[in-house]
Design an enzyme around this catalytic site. Structure first.
Site, mmCIF file in Angstrom:
data_model
loop_
_atom_site.group_PDB
_atom_site.id
_atom_site.type_symbol
_atom_site.label_atom_id
_atom_site.label_comp_id
_atom_site.label_asym_id
_atom_site.label_seq_id
_atom_site.Cartn_x
_atom_site.Cartn_y
_atom_site.Cartn_z
ATOM 1 C CB SER A 1 32.923 51.417 45.441
ATOM 2 O OG SER A 1 34.098 50.852 45.401
ATOM 3 C CD GLU B 1 35.584 51.305 37.169
ATOM 4 O OE1 GLU B 1 34.622 50.557 36.222
ATOM 5 O OE2 GLU B 1 35.579 51.137 38.243
HETATM 6 C C1 LIG Z 1 39.326 50.356 46.122
HETATM 7 C C2 LIG Z 1 38.668 49.368 45.337
HETATM 8 C C3 LIG Z 1 37.330 49.583 45.057
HETATM 9 C C4 LIG Z 1 36.712 48.708 44.132
HETATM 10 N N1 LIG Z 1 35.503 49.031 43.833
HETATM 11 C C5 LIG Z 1 34.804 47.928 42.821
HETATM 12 C C6 LIG Z 1 33.483 48.084 42.606
HETATM 13 O O1 LIG Z 1 32.823 49.374 42.858
HETATM 14 N N2 LIG Z 1 32.845 47.210 41.807
HETATM 15 C C7 LIG Z 1 33.509 46.167 41.352
HETATM 16 O O2 LIG Z 1 32.837 45.369 40.636
HETATM 17 N N3 LIG Z 1 34.645 45.786 41.808
HETATM 18 C C8 LIG Z 1 35.449 46.781 42.562
HETATM 19 N N4 LIG Z 1 36.698 46.585 42.855
HETATM 20 C C9 LIG Z 1 37.123 45.419 42.572
HETATM 21 C C10 LIG Z 1 38.514 45.445 41.564
HETATM 22 O O3 LIG Z 1 37.889 45.739 40.256
HETATM 23 C C11 LIG Z 1 39.129 44.189 41.456
HETATM 24 O O4 LIG Z 1 39.795 44.020 42.885
HETATM 25 C C12 LIG Z 1 40.211 43.995 40.414
HETATM 26 O O5 LIG Z 1 39.740 44.066 39.029
HETATM 27 C C13 LIG Z 1 41.276 42.793 40.713
HETATM 28 O O6 LIG Z 1 40.461 41.675 40.990
HETATM 29 P P1 LIG Z 1 40.651 40.734 42.252
HETATM 30 O O7 LIG Z 1 40.642 41.627 43.477
HETATM 31 O O8 LIG Z 1 39.858 39.503 42.137
HETATM 32 O O9 LIG Z 1 42.445 40.101 42.034
HETATM 33 P P2 LIG Z 1 42.786 39.101 41.093
HETATM 34 O O10 LIG Z 1 42.076 39.072 39.702
HETATM 35 O O11 LIG Z 1 42.746 37.686 41.771
HETATM 36 O O12 LIG Z 1 44.190 39.336 40.819
HETATM 37 C C14 LIG Z 1 45.372 39.137 41.730
HETATM 38 C C15 LIG Z 1 46.645 39.620 41.141
HETATM 39 O O13 LIG Z 1 46.903 38.754 40.088
HETATM 40 C C16 LIG Z 1 47.071 39.612 38.973
HETATM 41 N N5 LIG Z 1 46.573 38.991 37.675
HETATM 42 C C17 LIG Z 1 45.157 38.549 37.547
HETATM 43 N N6 LIG Z 1 44.936 37.952 36.149
HETATM 44 C C18 LIG Z 1 46.139 38.519 35.724
HETATM 45 C C19 LIG Z 1 46.726 38.409 34.427
HETATM 46 N N7 LIG Z 1 45.729 38.058 33.267
HETATM 47 N N8 LIG Z 1 47.987 39.042 34.072
HETATM 48 C C20 LIG Z 1 48.687 39.387 34.922
HETATM 49 N N9 LIG Z 1 48.373 39.463 36.293
HETATM 50 C C21 LIG Z 1 47.131 39.139 36.529
HETATM 51 C C22 LIG Z 1 46.443 40.799 39.455
HETATM 52 O O14 LIG Z 1 47.167 42.134 38.699
HETATM 53 C C23 LIG Z 1 46.469 41.130 40.857
HETATM 54 O O15 LIG Z 1 47.776 41.567 41.024
HETATM 55 C C24 LIG Z 1 37.168 47.545 43.739
HETATM 56 C C25 LIG Z 1 38.887 47.235 44.169
HETATM 57 C C26 LIG Z 1 39.205 48.300 45.127
HETATM 58 C C27 LIG Z 1 40.627 47.875 45.537
#
Ligand SMILES: Cc1cc2nc3c(=O)[nH]c(=O)nc-3n(C[C@H](O)[C@H](O)[C@H](O)COP(=O)(O)OP(=O)(O)OC[C@H]3O[C@@H](n4cnc5c(N)ncnc54)[C@H](O)[C@@H]3O)c2cc1C
Lengths: 392, 378
Positions: A153, A236
């Site tokens: 972001s 955060e």
């Molecule tokens: C609007 C928005 C702004 C963002 N801004 C930033 C930013 O500025 N900088 C940055 O670095 N990131 C940012 N993110 C990223 C965000 O931190 C990640 O999307 C988030 O941590 C999830 O990672 P992923 O998308 O890879 O999903 P995944 O980790 O692949 O997860 C997919 C699904 O699996 C579930 N899951 C994964 N691991 C587990 C577990 N151990 N136990 C249970 N369930 C699990 C998750 O809950 C989810 O439902 C942003 C995301 C959004 C939506």
């Protein structure tokens, strides 16, 4: 100084300097010259971070006194104070950076002259942040960075990125990470905006091709990045538990007003739902107040860690009720239908809180393990040298 | 009202009650007492009376401790956690509250000392068959001639009427609902015990057939409401305490029960339920304490804080007690396991003294009447 003296001082100062919001930028991602000018004034008068030590731009105020300052600013609608509670990069630097780096970056951060972004998530490392594959390699008094981040972001405008990168591939995943403040405006950094479900493009992909970060911008020591990241994430998450974005046209924030305007405030079923969601907000505020009181009395509170999860539920539930209130109007969109636009925006943007900063599922893992003492999931990659770890 | 005790003193009171509950009110005791006819743990009730808890809300000039909602709520958290079987809510909160609110000095002087000493068990009939606890549903009518009144009609869901030495009745008059005292053993009164789902409770239906009654004070429904507010604060405290106790027991079980070679608390399905319930339990505690504080300080927002606590604590307790059984598995489906005692209490307290729907409706009515309501505040 008594609380009354402080109240007088801050009110006098505001009366002398604050001329109303005028054209000061309001948005989470926006800055402008008026905003920087105001934040600079606040900084110079030492109101930016009231609880911080005097040698670091603060006034060494207690938590209670800091709240007095924050309330005084809030009463006249002036921004800029309370950054000791929510300015994530500044707090992270204060806690863990070298004095030289603090001096170099904190004033600019507090004056809004420097903006930042969070370079954490990668295509193969989201929830599992310790699995990042962006590499930083030492080259004299600097590090060379290669790799890719995603969902970053504010990257398009940021001056610095708070970067978590791998500096050792021979050790298990948590042990080989380092944390940097990487200058974003350089040839080795390419930012590509991503269009979000809301239609906006605040988050981005970021590619590093031999990007350079001075070794002096390393925070917390080589291979100590995981610890720094925990501090930054805690800030955060606590802000995400306390705040969320409002709607774009401001026509759907107040649920009662929305129901009244839609002529549905006398629908008995909706009334139950409205009361339920308003209660959720109240309960969150009461929990936060209790956590604060516990802290002031020296007992740490488990409630602290619940805020983000609570806020995520609040936002999704409110969105559901707002949608029920406007009903079929939610089929519509755009500037000509500001209410539907707001309701639909809030419904989508609720995921900002339930995914960003660690998903609800990850928050529940953390609460059950750290607060309730339940066992961790077995981790197949915990004690394995990172270069042997599976990804996908 | 203000808060008469310091934080330290309140901690000490809570600690003492907690200890008493652990000593005297183990689950075994609850199970034994709930099968007795009157459902009252007499030794425990005497100990609570000696400690001044039976007369907690009774002003000191009538022999009580003269404390208020904040102390009440704290104590209720402890008695609720232990599922204590006493007439505390009936006698010490609802009836004492009605008497104090009636401002009838003579009646207070006559009745409150016995209530404070725990020697008098008192109760009050406020609602009818519909169990709505709303003034418009009162189904006992008072006929007054030359200062003498007789009551005719039905009241229901009256707590501990079978053991009561003092019985107050809300009856309708041409000027609206008013408070009366009747002799519980008057021949015109029929008390029929209702079979209760929560066996720790005692509820009765009472029919009145031209029963001579004494008017207590001049106050109308606002006095009943004042007593109901105190009762709801106590109920919220008991709910928060009960919710926390069954939650803690469940988390402890999840740490120690082994399946597939590891504690079930290591399975995410269980962990996530636990995390969600922690939020519910903490929210209930926050709501109950805030309601007590606002009432004690007579804040303008006390009414809505009590409405909020009334439904939030009821719903949280019901959800926690229900989910606890699922998290335990088969063991909690047995009569021997305490989980169902909490579920029964939680379900009963969702309706006794008014339902969540009722208080949600009142909550919204109050806040939507404010010009700048705070539903959009962060
Ligand atoms: C609007 C928005 C702004 C963002 N801004 C930033 C930013 O500025 N900088 C940055 O670095 N990131 C940012 N993110 C990223 C965000 O931190 C990640 O999307 C988030 O941590 C999830 O990672 P992923 O998308 O890879 O999903 P995944 O980790 O692949 O997860 C997919 C699904 O699996 C579930 N899951 C994964 N691991 C587990 C577990 N151990 N136990 C249970 N369930 C699990 C998750 O809950 C989810 O439902 C942003 C995301 C959004 C939506």
């Amino acid at each position: 100084m008594t609380n009354d003296d402080l109240r007088r001082e801050v009110n006098d100062w505001l009366a002398a300097h604050w001329g109303g919001a005028g054209s000061i930028a309001q948005g989470m991602w926006d800055t402008n010259a008026e905003m920087r000018a105001w934040y600079t004034k606040v900084f110079e008068a030492r109101w930016s971070v009231p609880s911080w030590p005097v040698e670091w731009f603060g006034r060494n105020l207690s938590d209670e006194q800091t709240s007095i300052v924050i309330e005084a600013f809030a009463r006249v609608g002036a921004p800029g104070t309370g950054q000791d509670r929510f300015n994530l990069p500044a707090n992270t630097l204060l806690a863990l950076a070298s004095d030289a780096l603090k001096d170099a970056l904190i004033p600019g951060l507090l004056k809004r002259e420097i903006t930042t972004c969070l370079l954490y998530s990668e295509p193969s490392a989201g929830s599992d942040l310790a699995g990042v594959r962006t590499r930083a390699e030492r080259d004299g008094d600097r590090f060379i960075v290669n790799g890719q981040k995603v969902w970053t972001s504010g990257a398009a405008t940021a001056d610095y990125g708070m970067l978590i990168a791998r500096t050792d591939w021979e050790v298990p995943k948590h042990s080989g990470l380092s944390f940097f403040f990487l200058p974003m405006k350089q040839a080795g950094v390419e930012v590509r905006p991503l269009r979000q479900i809301t239609g906006e493009a605040h988050f981005n992909e970021v590619f590093f091709t031999n990007a350079i970060v001075p070794a002096a911008n390393l925070v917390g020591g080589l291979n100590q990045g995981w610890r720094v990241l925990q501090t930054a994430l805690a800030y955060e998450r606590s802000t995400m538990g306390a705040n969320a974005r409002k709607s774009r046209h401001g026509s759907a924030d107040d649920i009662i007003a929305l129901a009244r305007a839609a002529g549905r405030l006398d629908d008995p079923l909706l009334r139950q739902d409205i009361a339920r969601v308003i209660a959720l907000r109240r309960l969150n505020a009461l929990n936060n107040a209790r956590a604060k009181a516990d802290l002031e009395q020296g007992t740490s509170s488990s409630i602290m860690s619940l805020g983000k999860l609570a806020m995520s539920r609040i936002l999704h539930e409110e969105a559901r009720v707002r949608t029920a209130i406007i009903g079929v109007e939610s089929l519509l969109a755009g500037e000509t239908h500001p209410t539907a636009d707001d309701v639909n925006f809030l419904a989508l943007n609720a995921y900002f809180t339930s995914i960003g900063g660690g998903t609800d599922q990850i928050q529940k893992n953390i609460i059950s393990e750290r607060v309730l003492g339940l066992p961790k999931e077995p981790e197949l990659d915990r004690n394995v040298p990172f270069k042997q770890v599976r990804s996908g | 009202m203000a808060i008469a005790t310091t934080l330290e003193e309140r901690r000490a009171i809570a600690e003492t009650v907690r200890k008493l509950m652990a000593d005297e009110n183990g689950e075994k005791r609850v199970r034994a007492v709930m099968e007795t006819q009157d459902g009252i743990d007499r030794p425990l009730w005497s100990r609570l009376a000696e400690m001044g808890i039976a007369g907690l809300l009774v002003p000191s000039r009538f022999g009580g401790a003269g404390l208020g909602p904040v102390e009440l709520e704290l104590i209720a958290e402890e008695t609720g956690a232990a599922l204590a079987c006493t007439p505390f809510l009936s006698s010490s909160v609802l009836t004492a509250g009605l008497l104090v609110a009636s401002q009838d000095e003579a009646a207070c002087a006559r009745l409150l000392p016995g209530i404070a000493a725990g020697t008098t068990i008192a109760t009050a009939a406020l609602t009818a068959e519909r169990g709505s606890w709303k003034p418009e549903d009162v189904a006992v009518a008072a006929q007054e001639t030359d200062g003498a009144a007789v009551l005719t009609g039905t009241a229901s869901y009256v707590t501990h009427a079978g053991s009561a030495d003092v019985l107050l009745v809300v009856a309708t008059t041409p000027d609206g609902p008013a408070l009366f005292e009747v002799a519980p053993r008057n021949p015109g009164i029929t008390i029929a015990a209702l079979p209760t789902f929560d066996r720790t409770l005692r509820l009765d239906r009472i029919t009145f057939n031209r029963v001579p009654a004494t008017r207590i004070g001049k106050a109308g429904w606002p006095a009943m409401e004042a007593a109901l507010r105190l009762t709801l604060v106590a109920r919220a405290g008991e709910q928060a305490g009960g919710a926390r106790r069954i939650f803690d027991m469940t988390v402890e079980y999840a740490r120690t029960r082994i399946q597939f070679g590891r504690p079930i608390g290591g399975f995410q399905a269980i962990k996530h339920m636990a995390a969600e319930l922690l939020l519910e339990a903490e929210s209930a505690t926050s709501a109950a304490r805030d309601a007590a504080l606002q009432l004690a300080l007579e804040e303008a927002g006390a009414g809505e804080a009590i409405d909020l606590a009334a439904f939030a604590c009821a719903d949280a307790f019901a959800k926690i007690a229900a989910t606890a059984i699922q998290m335990h598995g088969g063991i909690a489906f047995t009569w021997e396991h305490p989980a169902h005692l909490y579920l029964r209490r939680a379900r009963a307290y969702s309706y006794l003294f008014g339902s969540s729907d009722l208080y949600r409706e009142r909550f919204l009515t109050k806040i939507s009447a404010q010009p700048h309501n705070v539903s959009a505040a962060p």
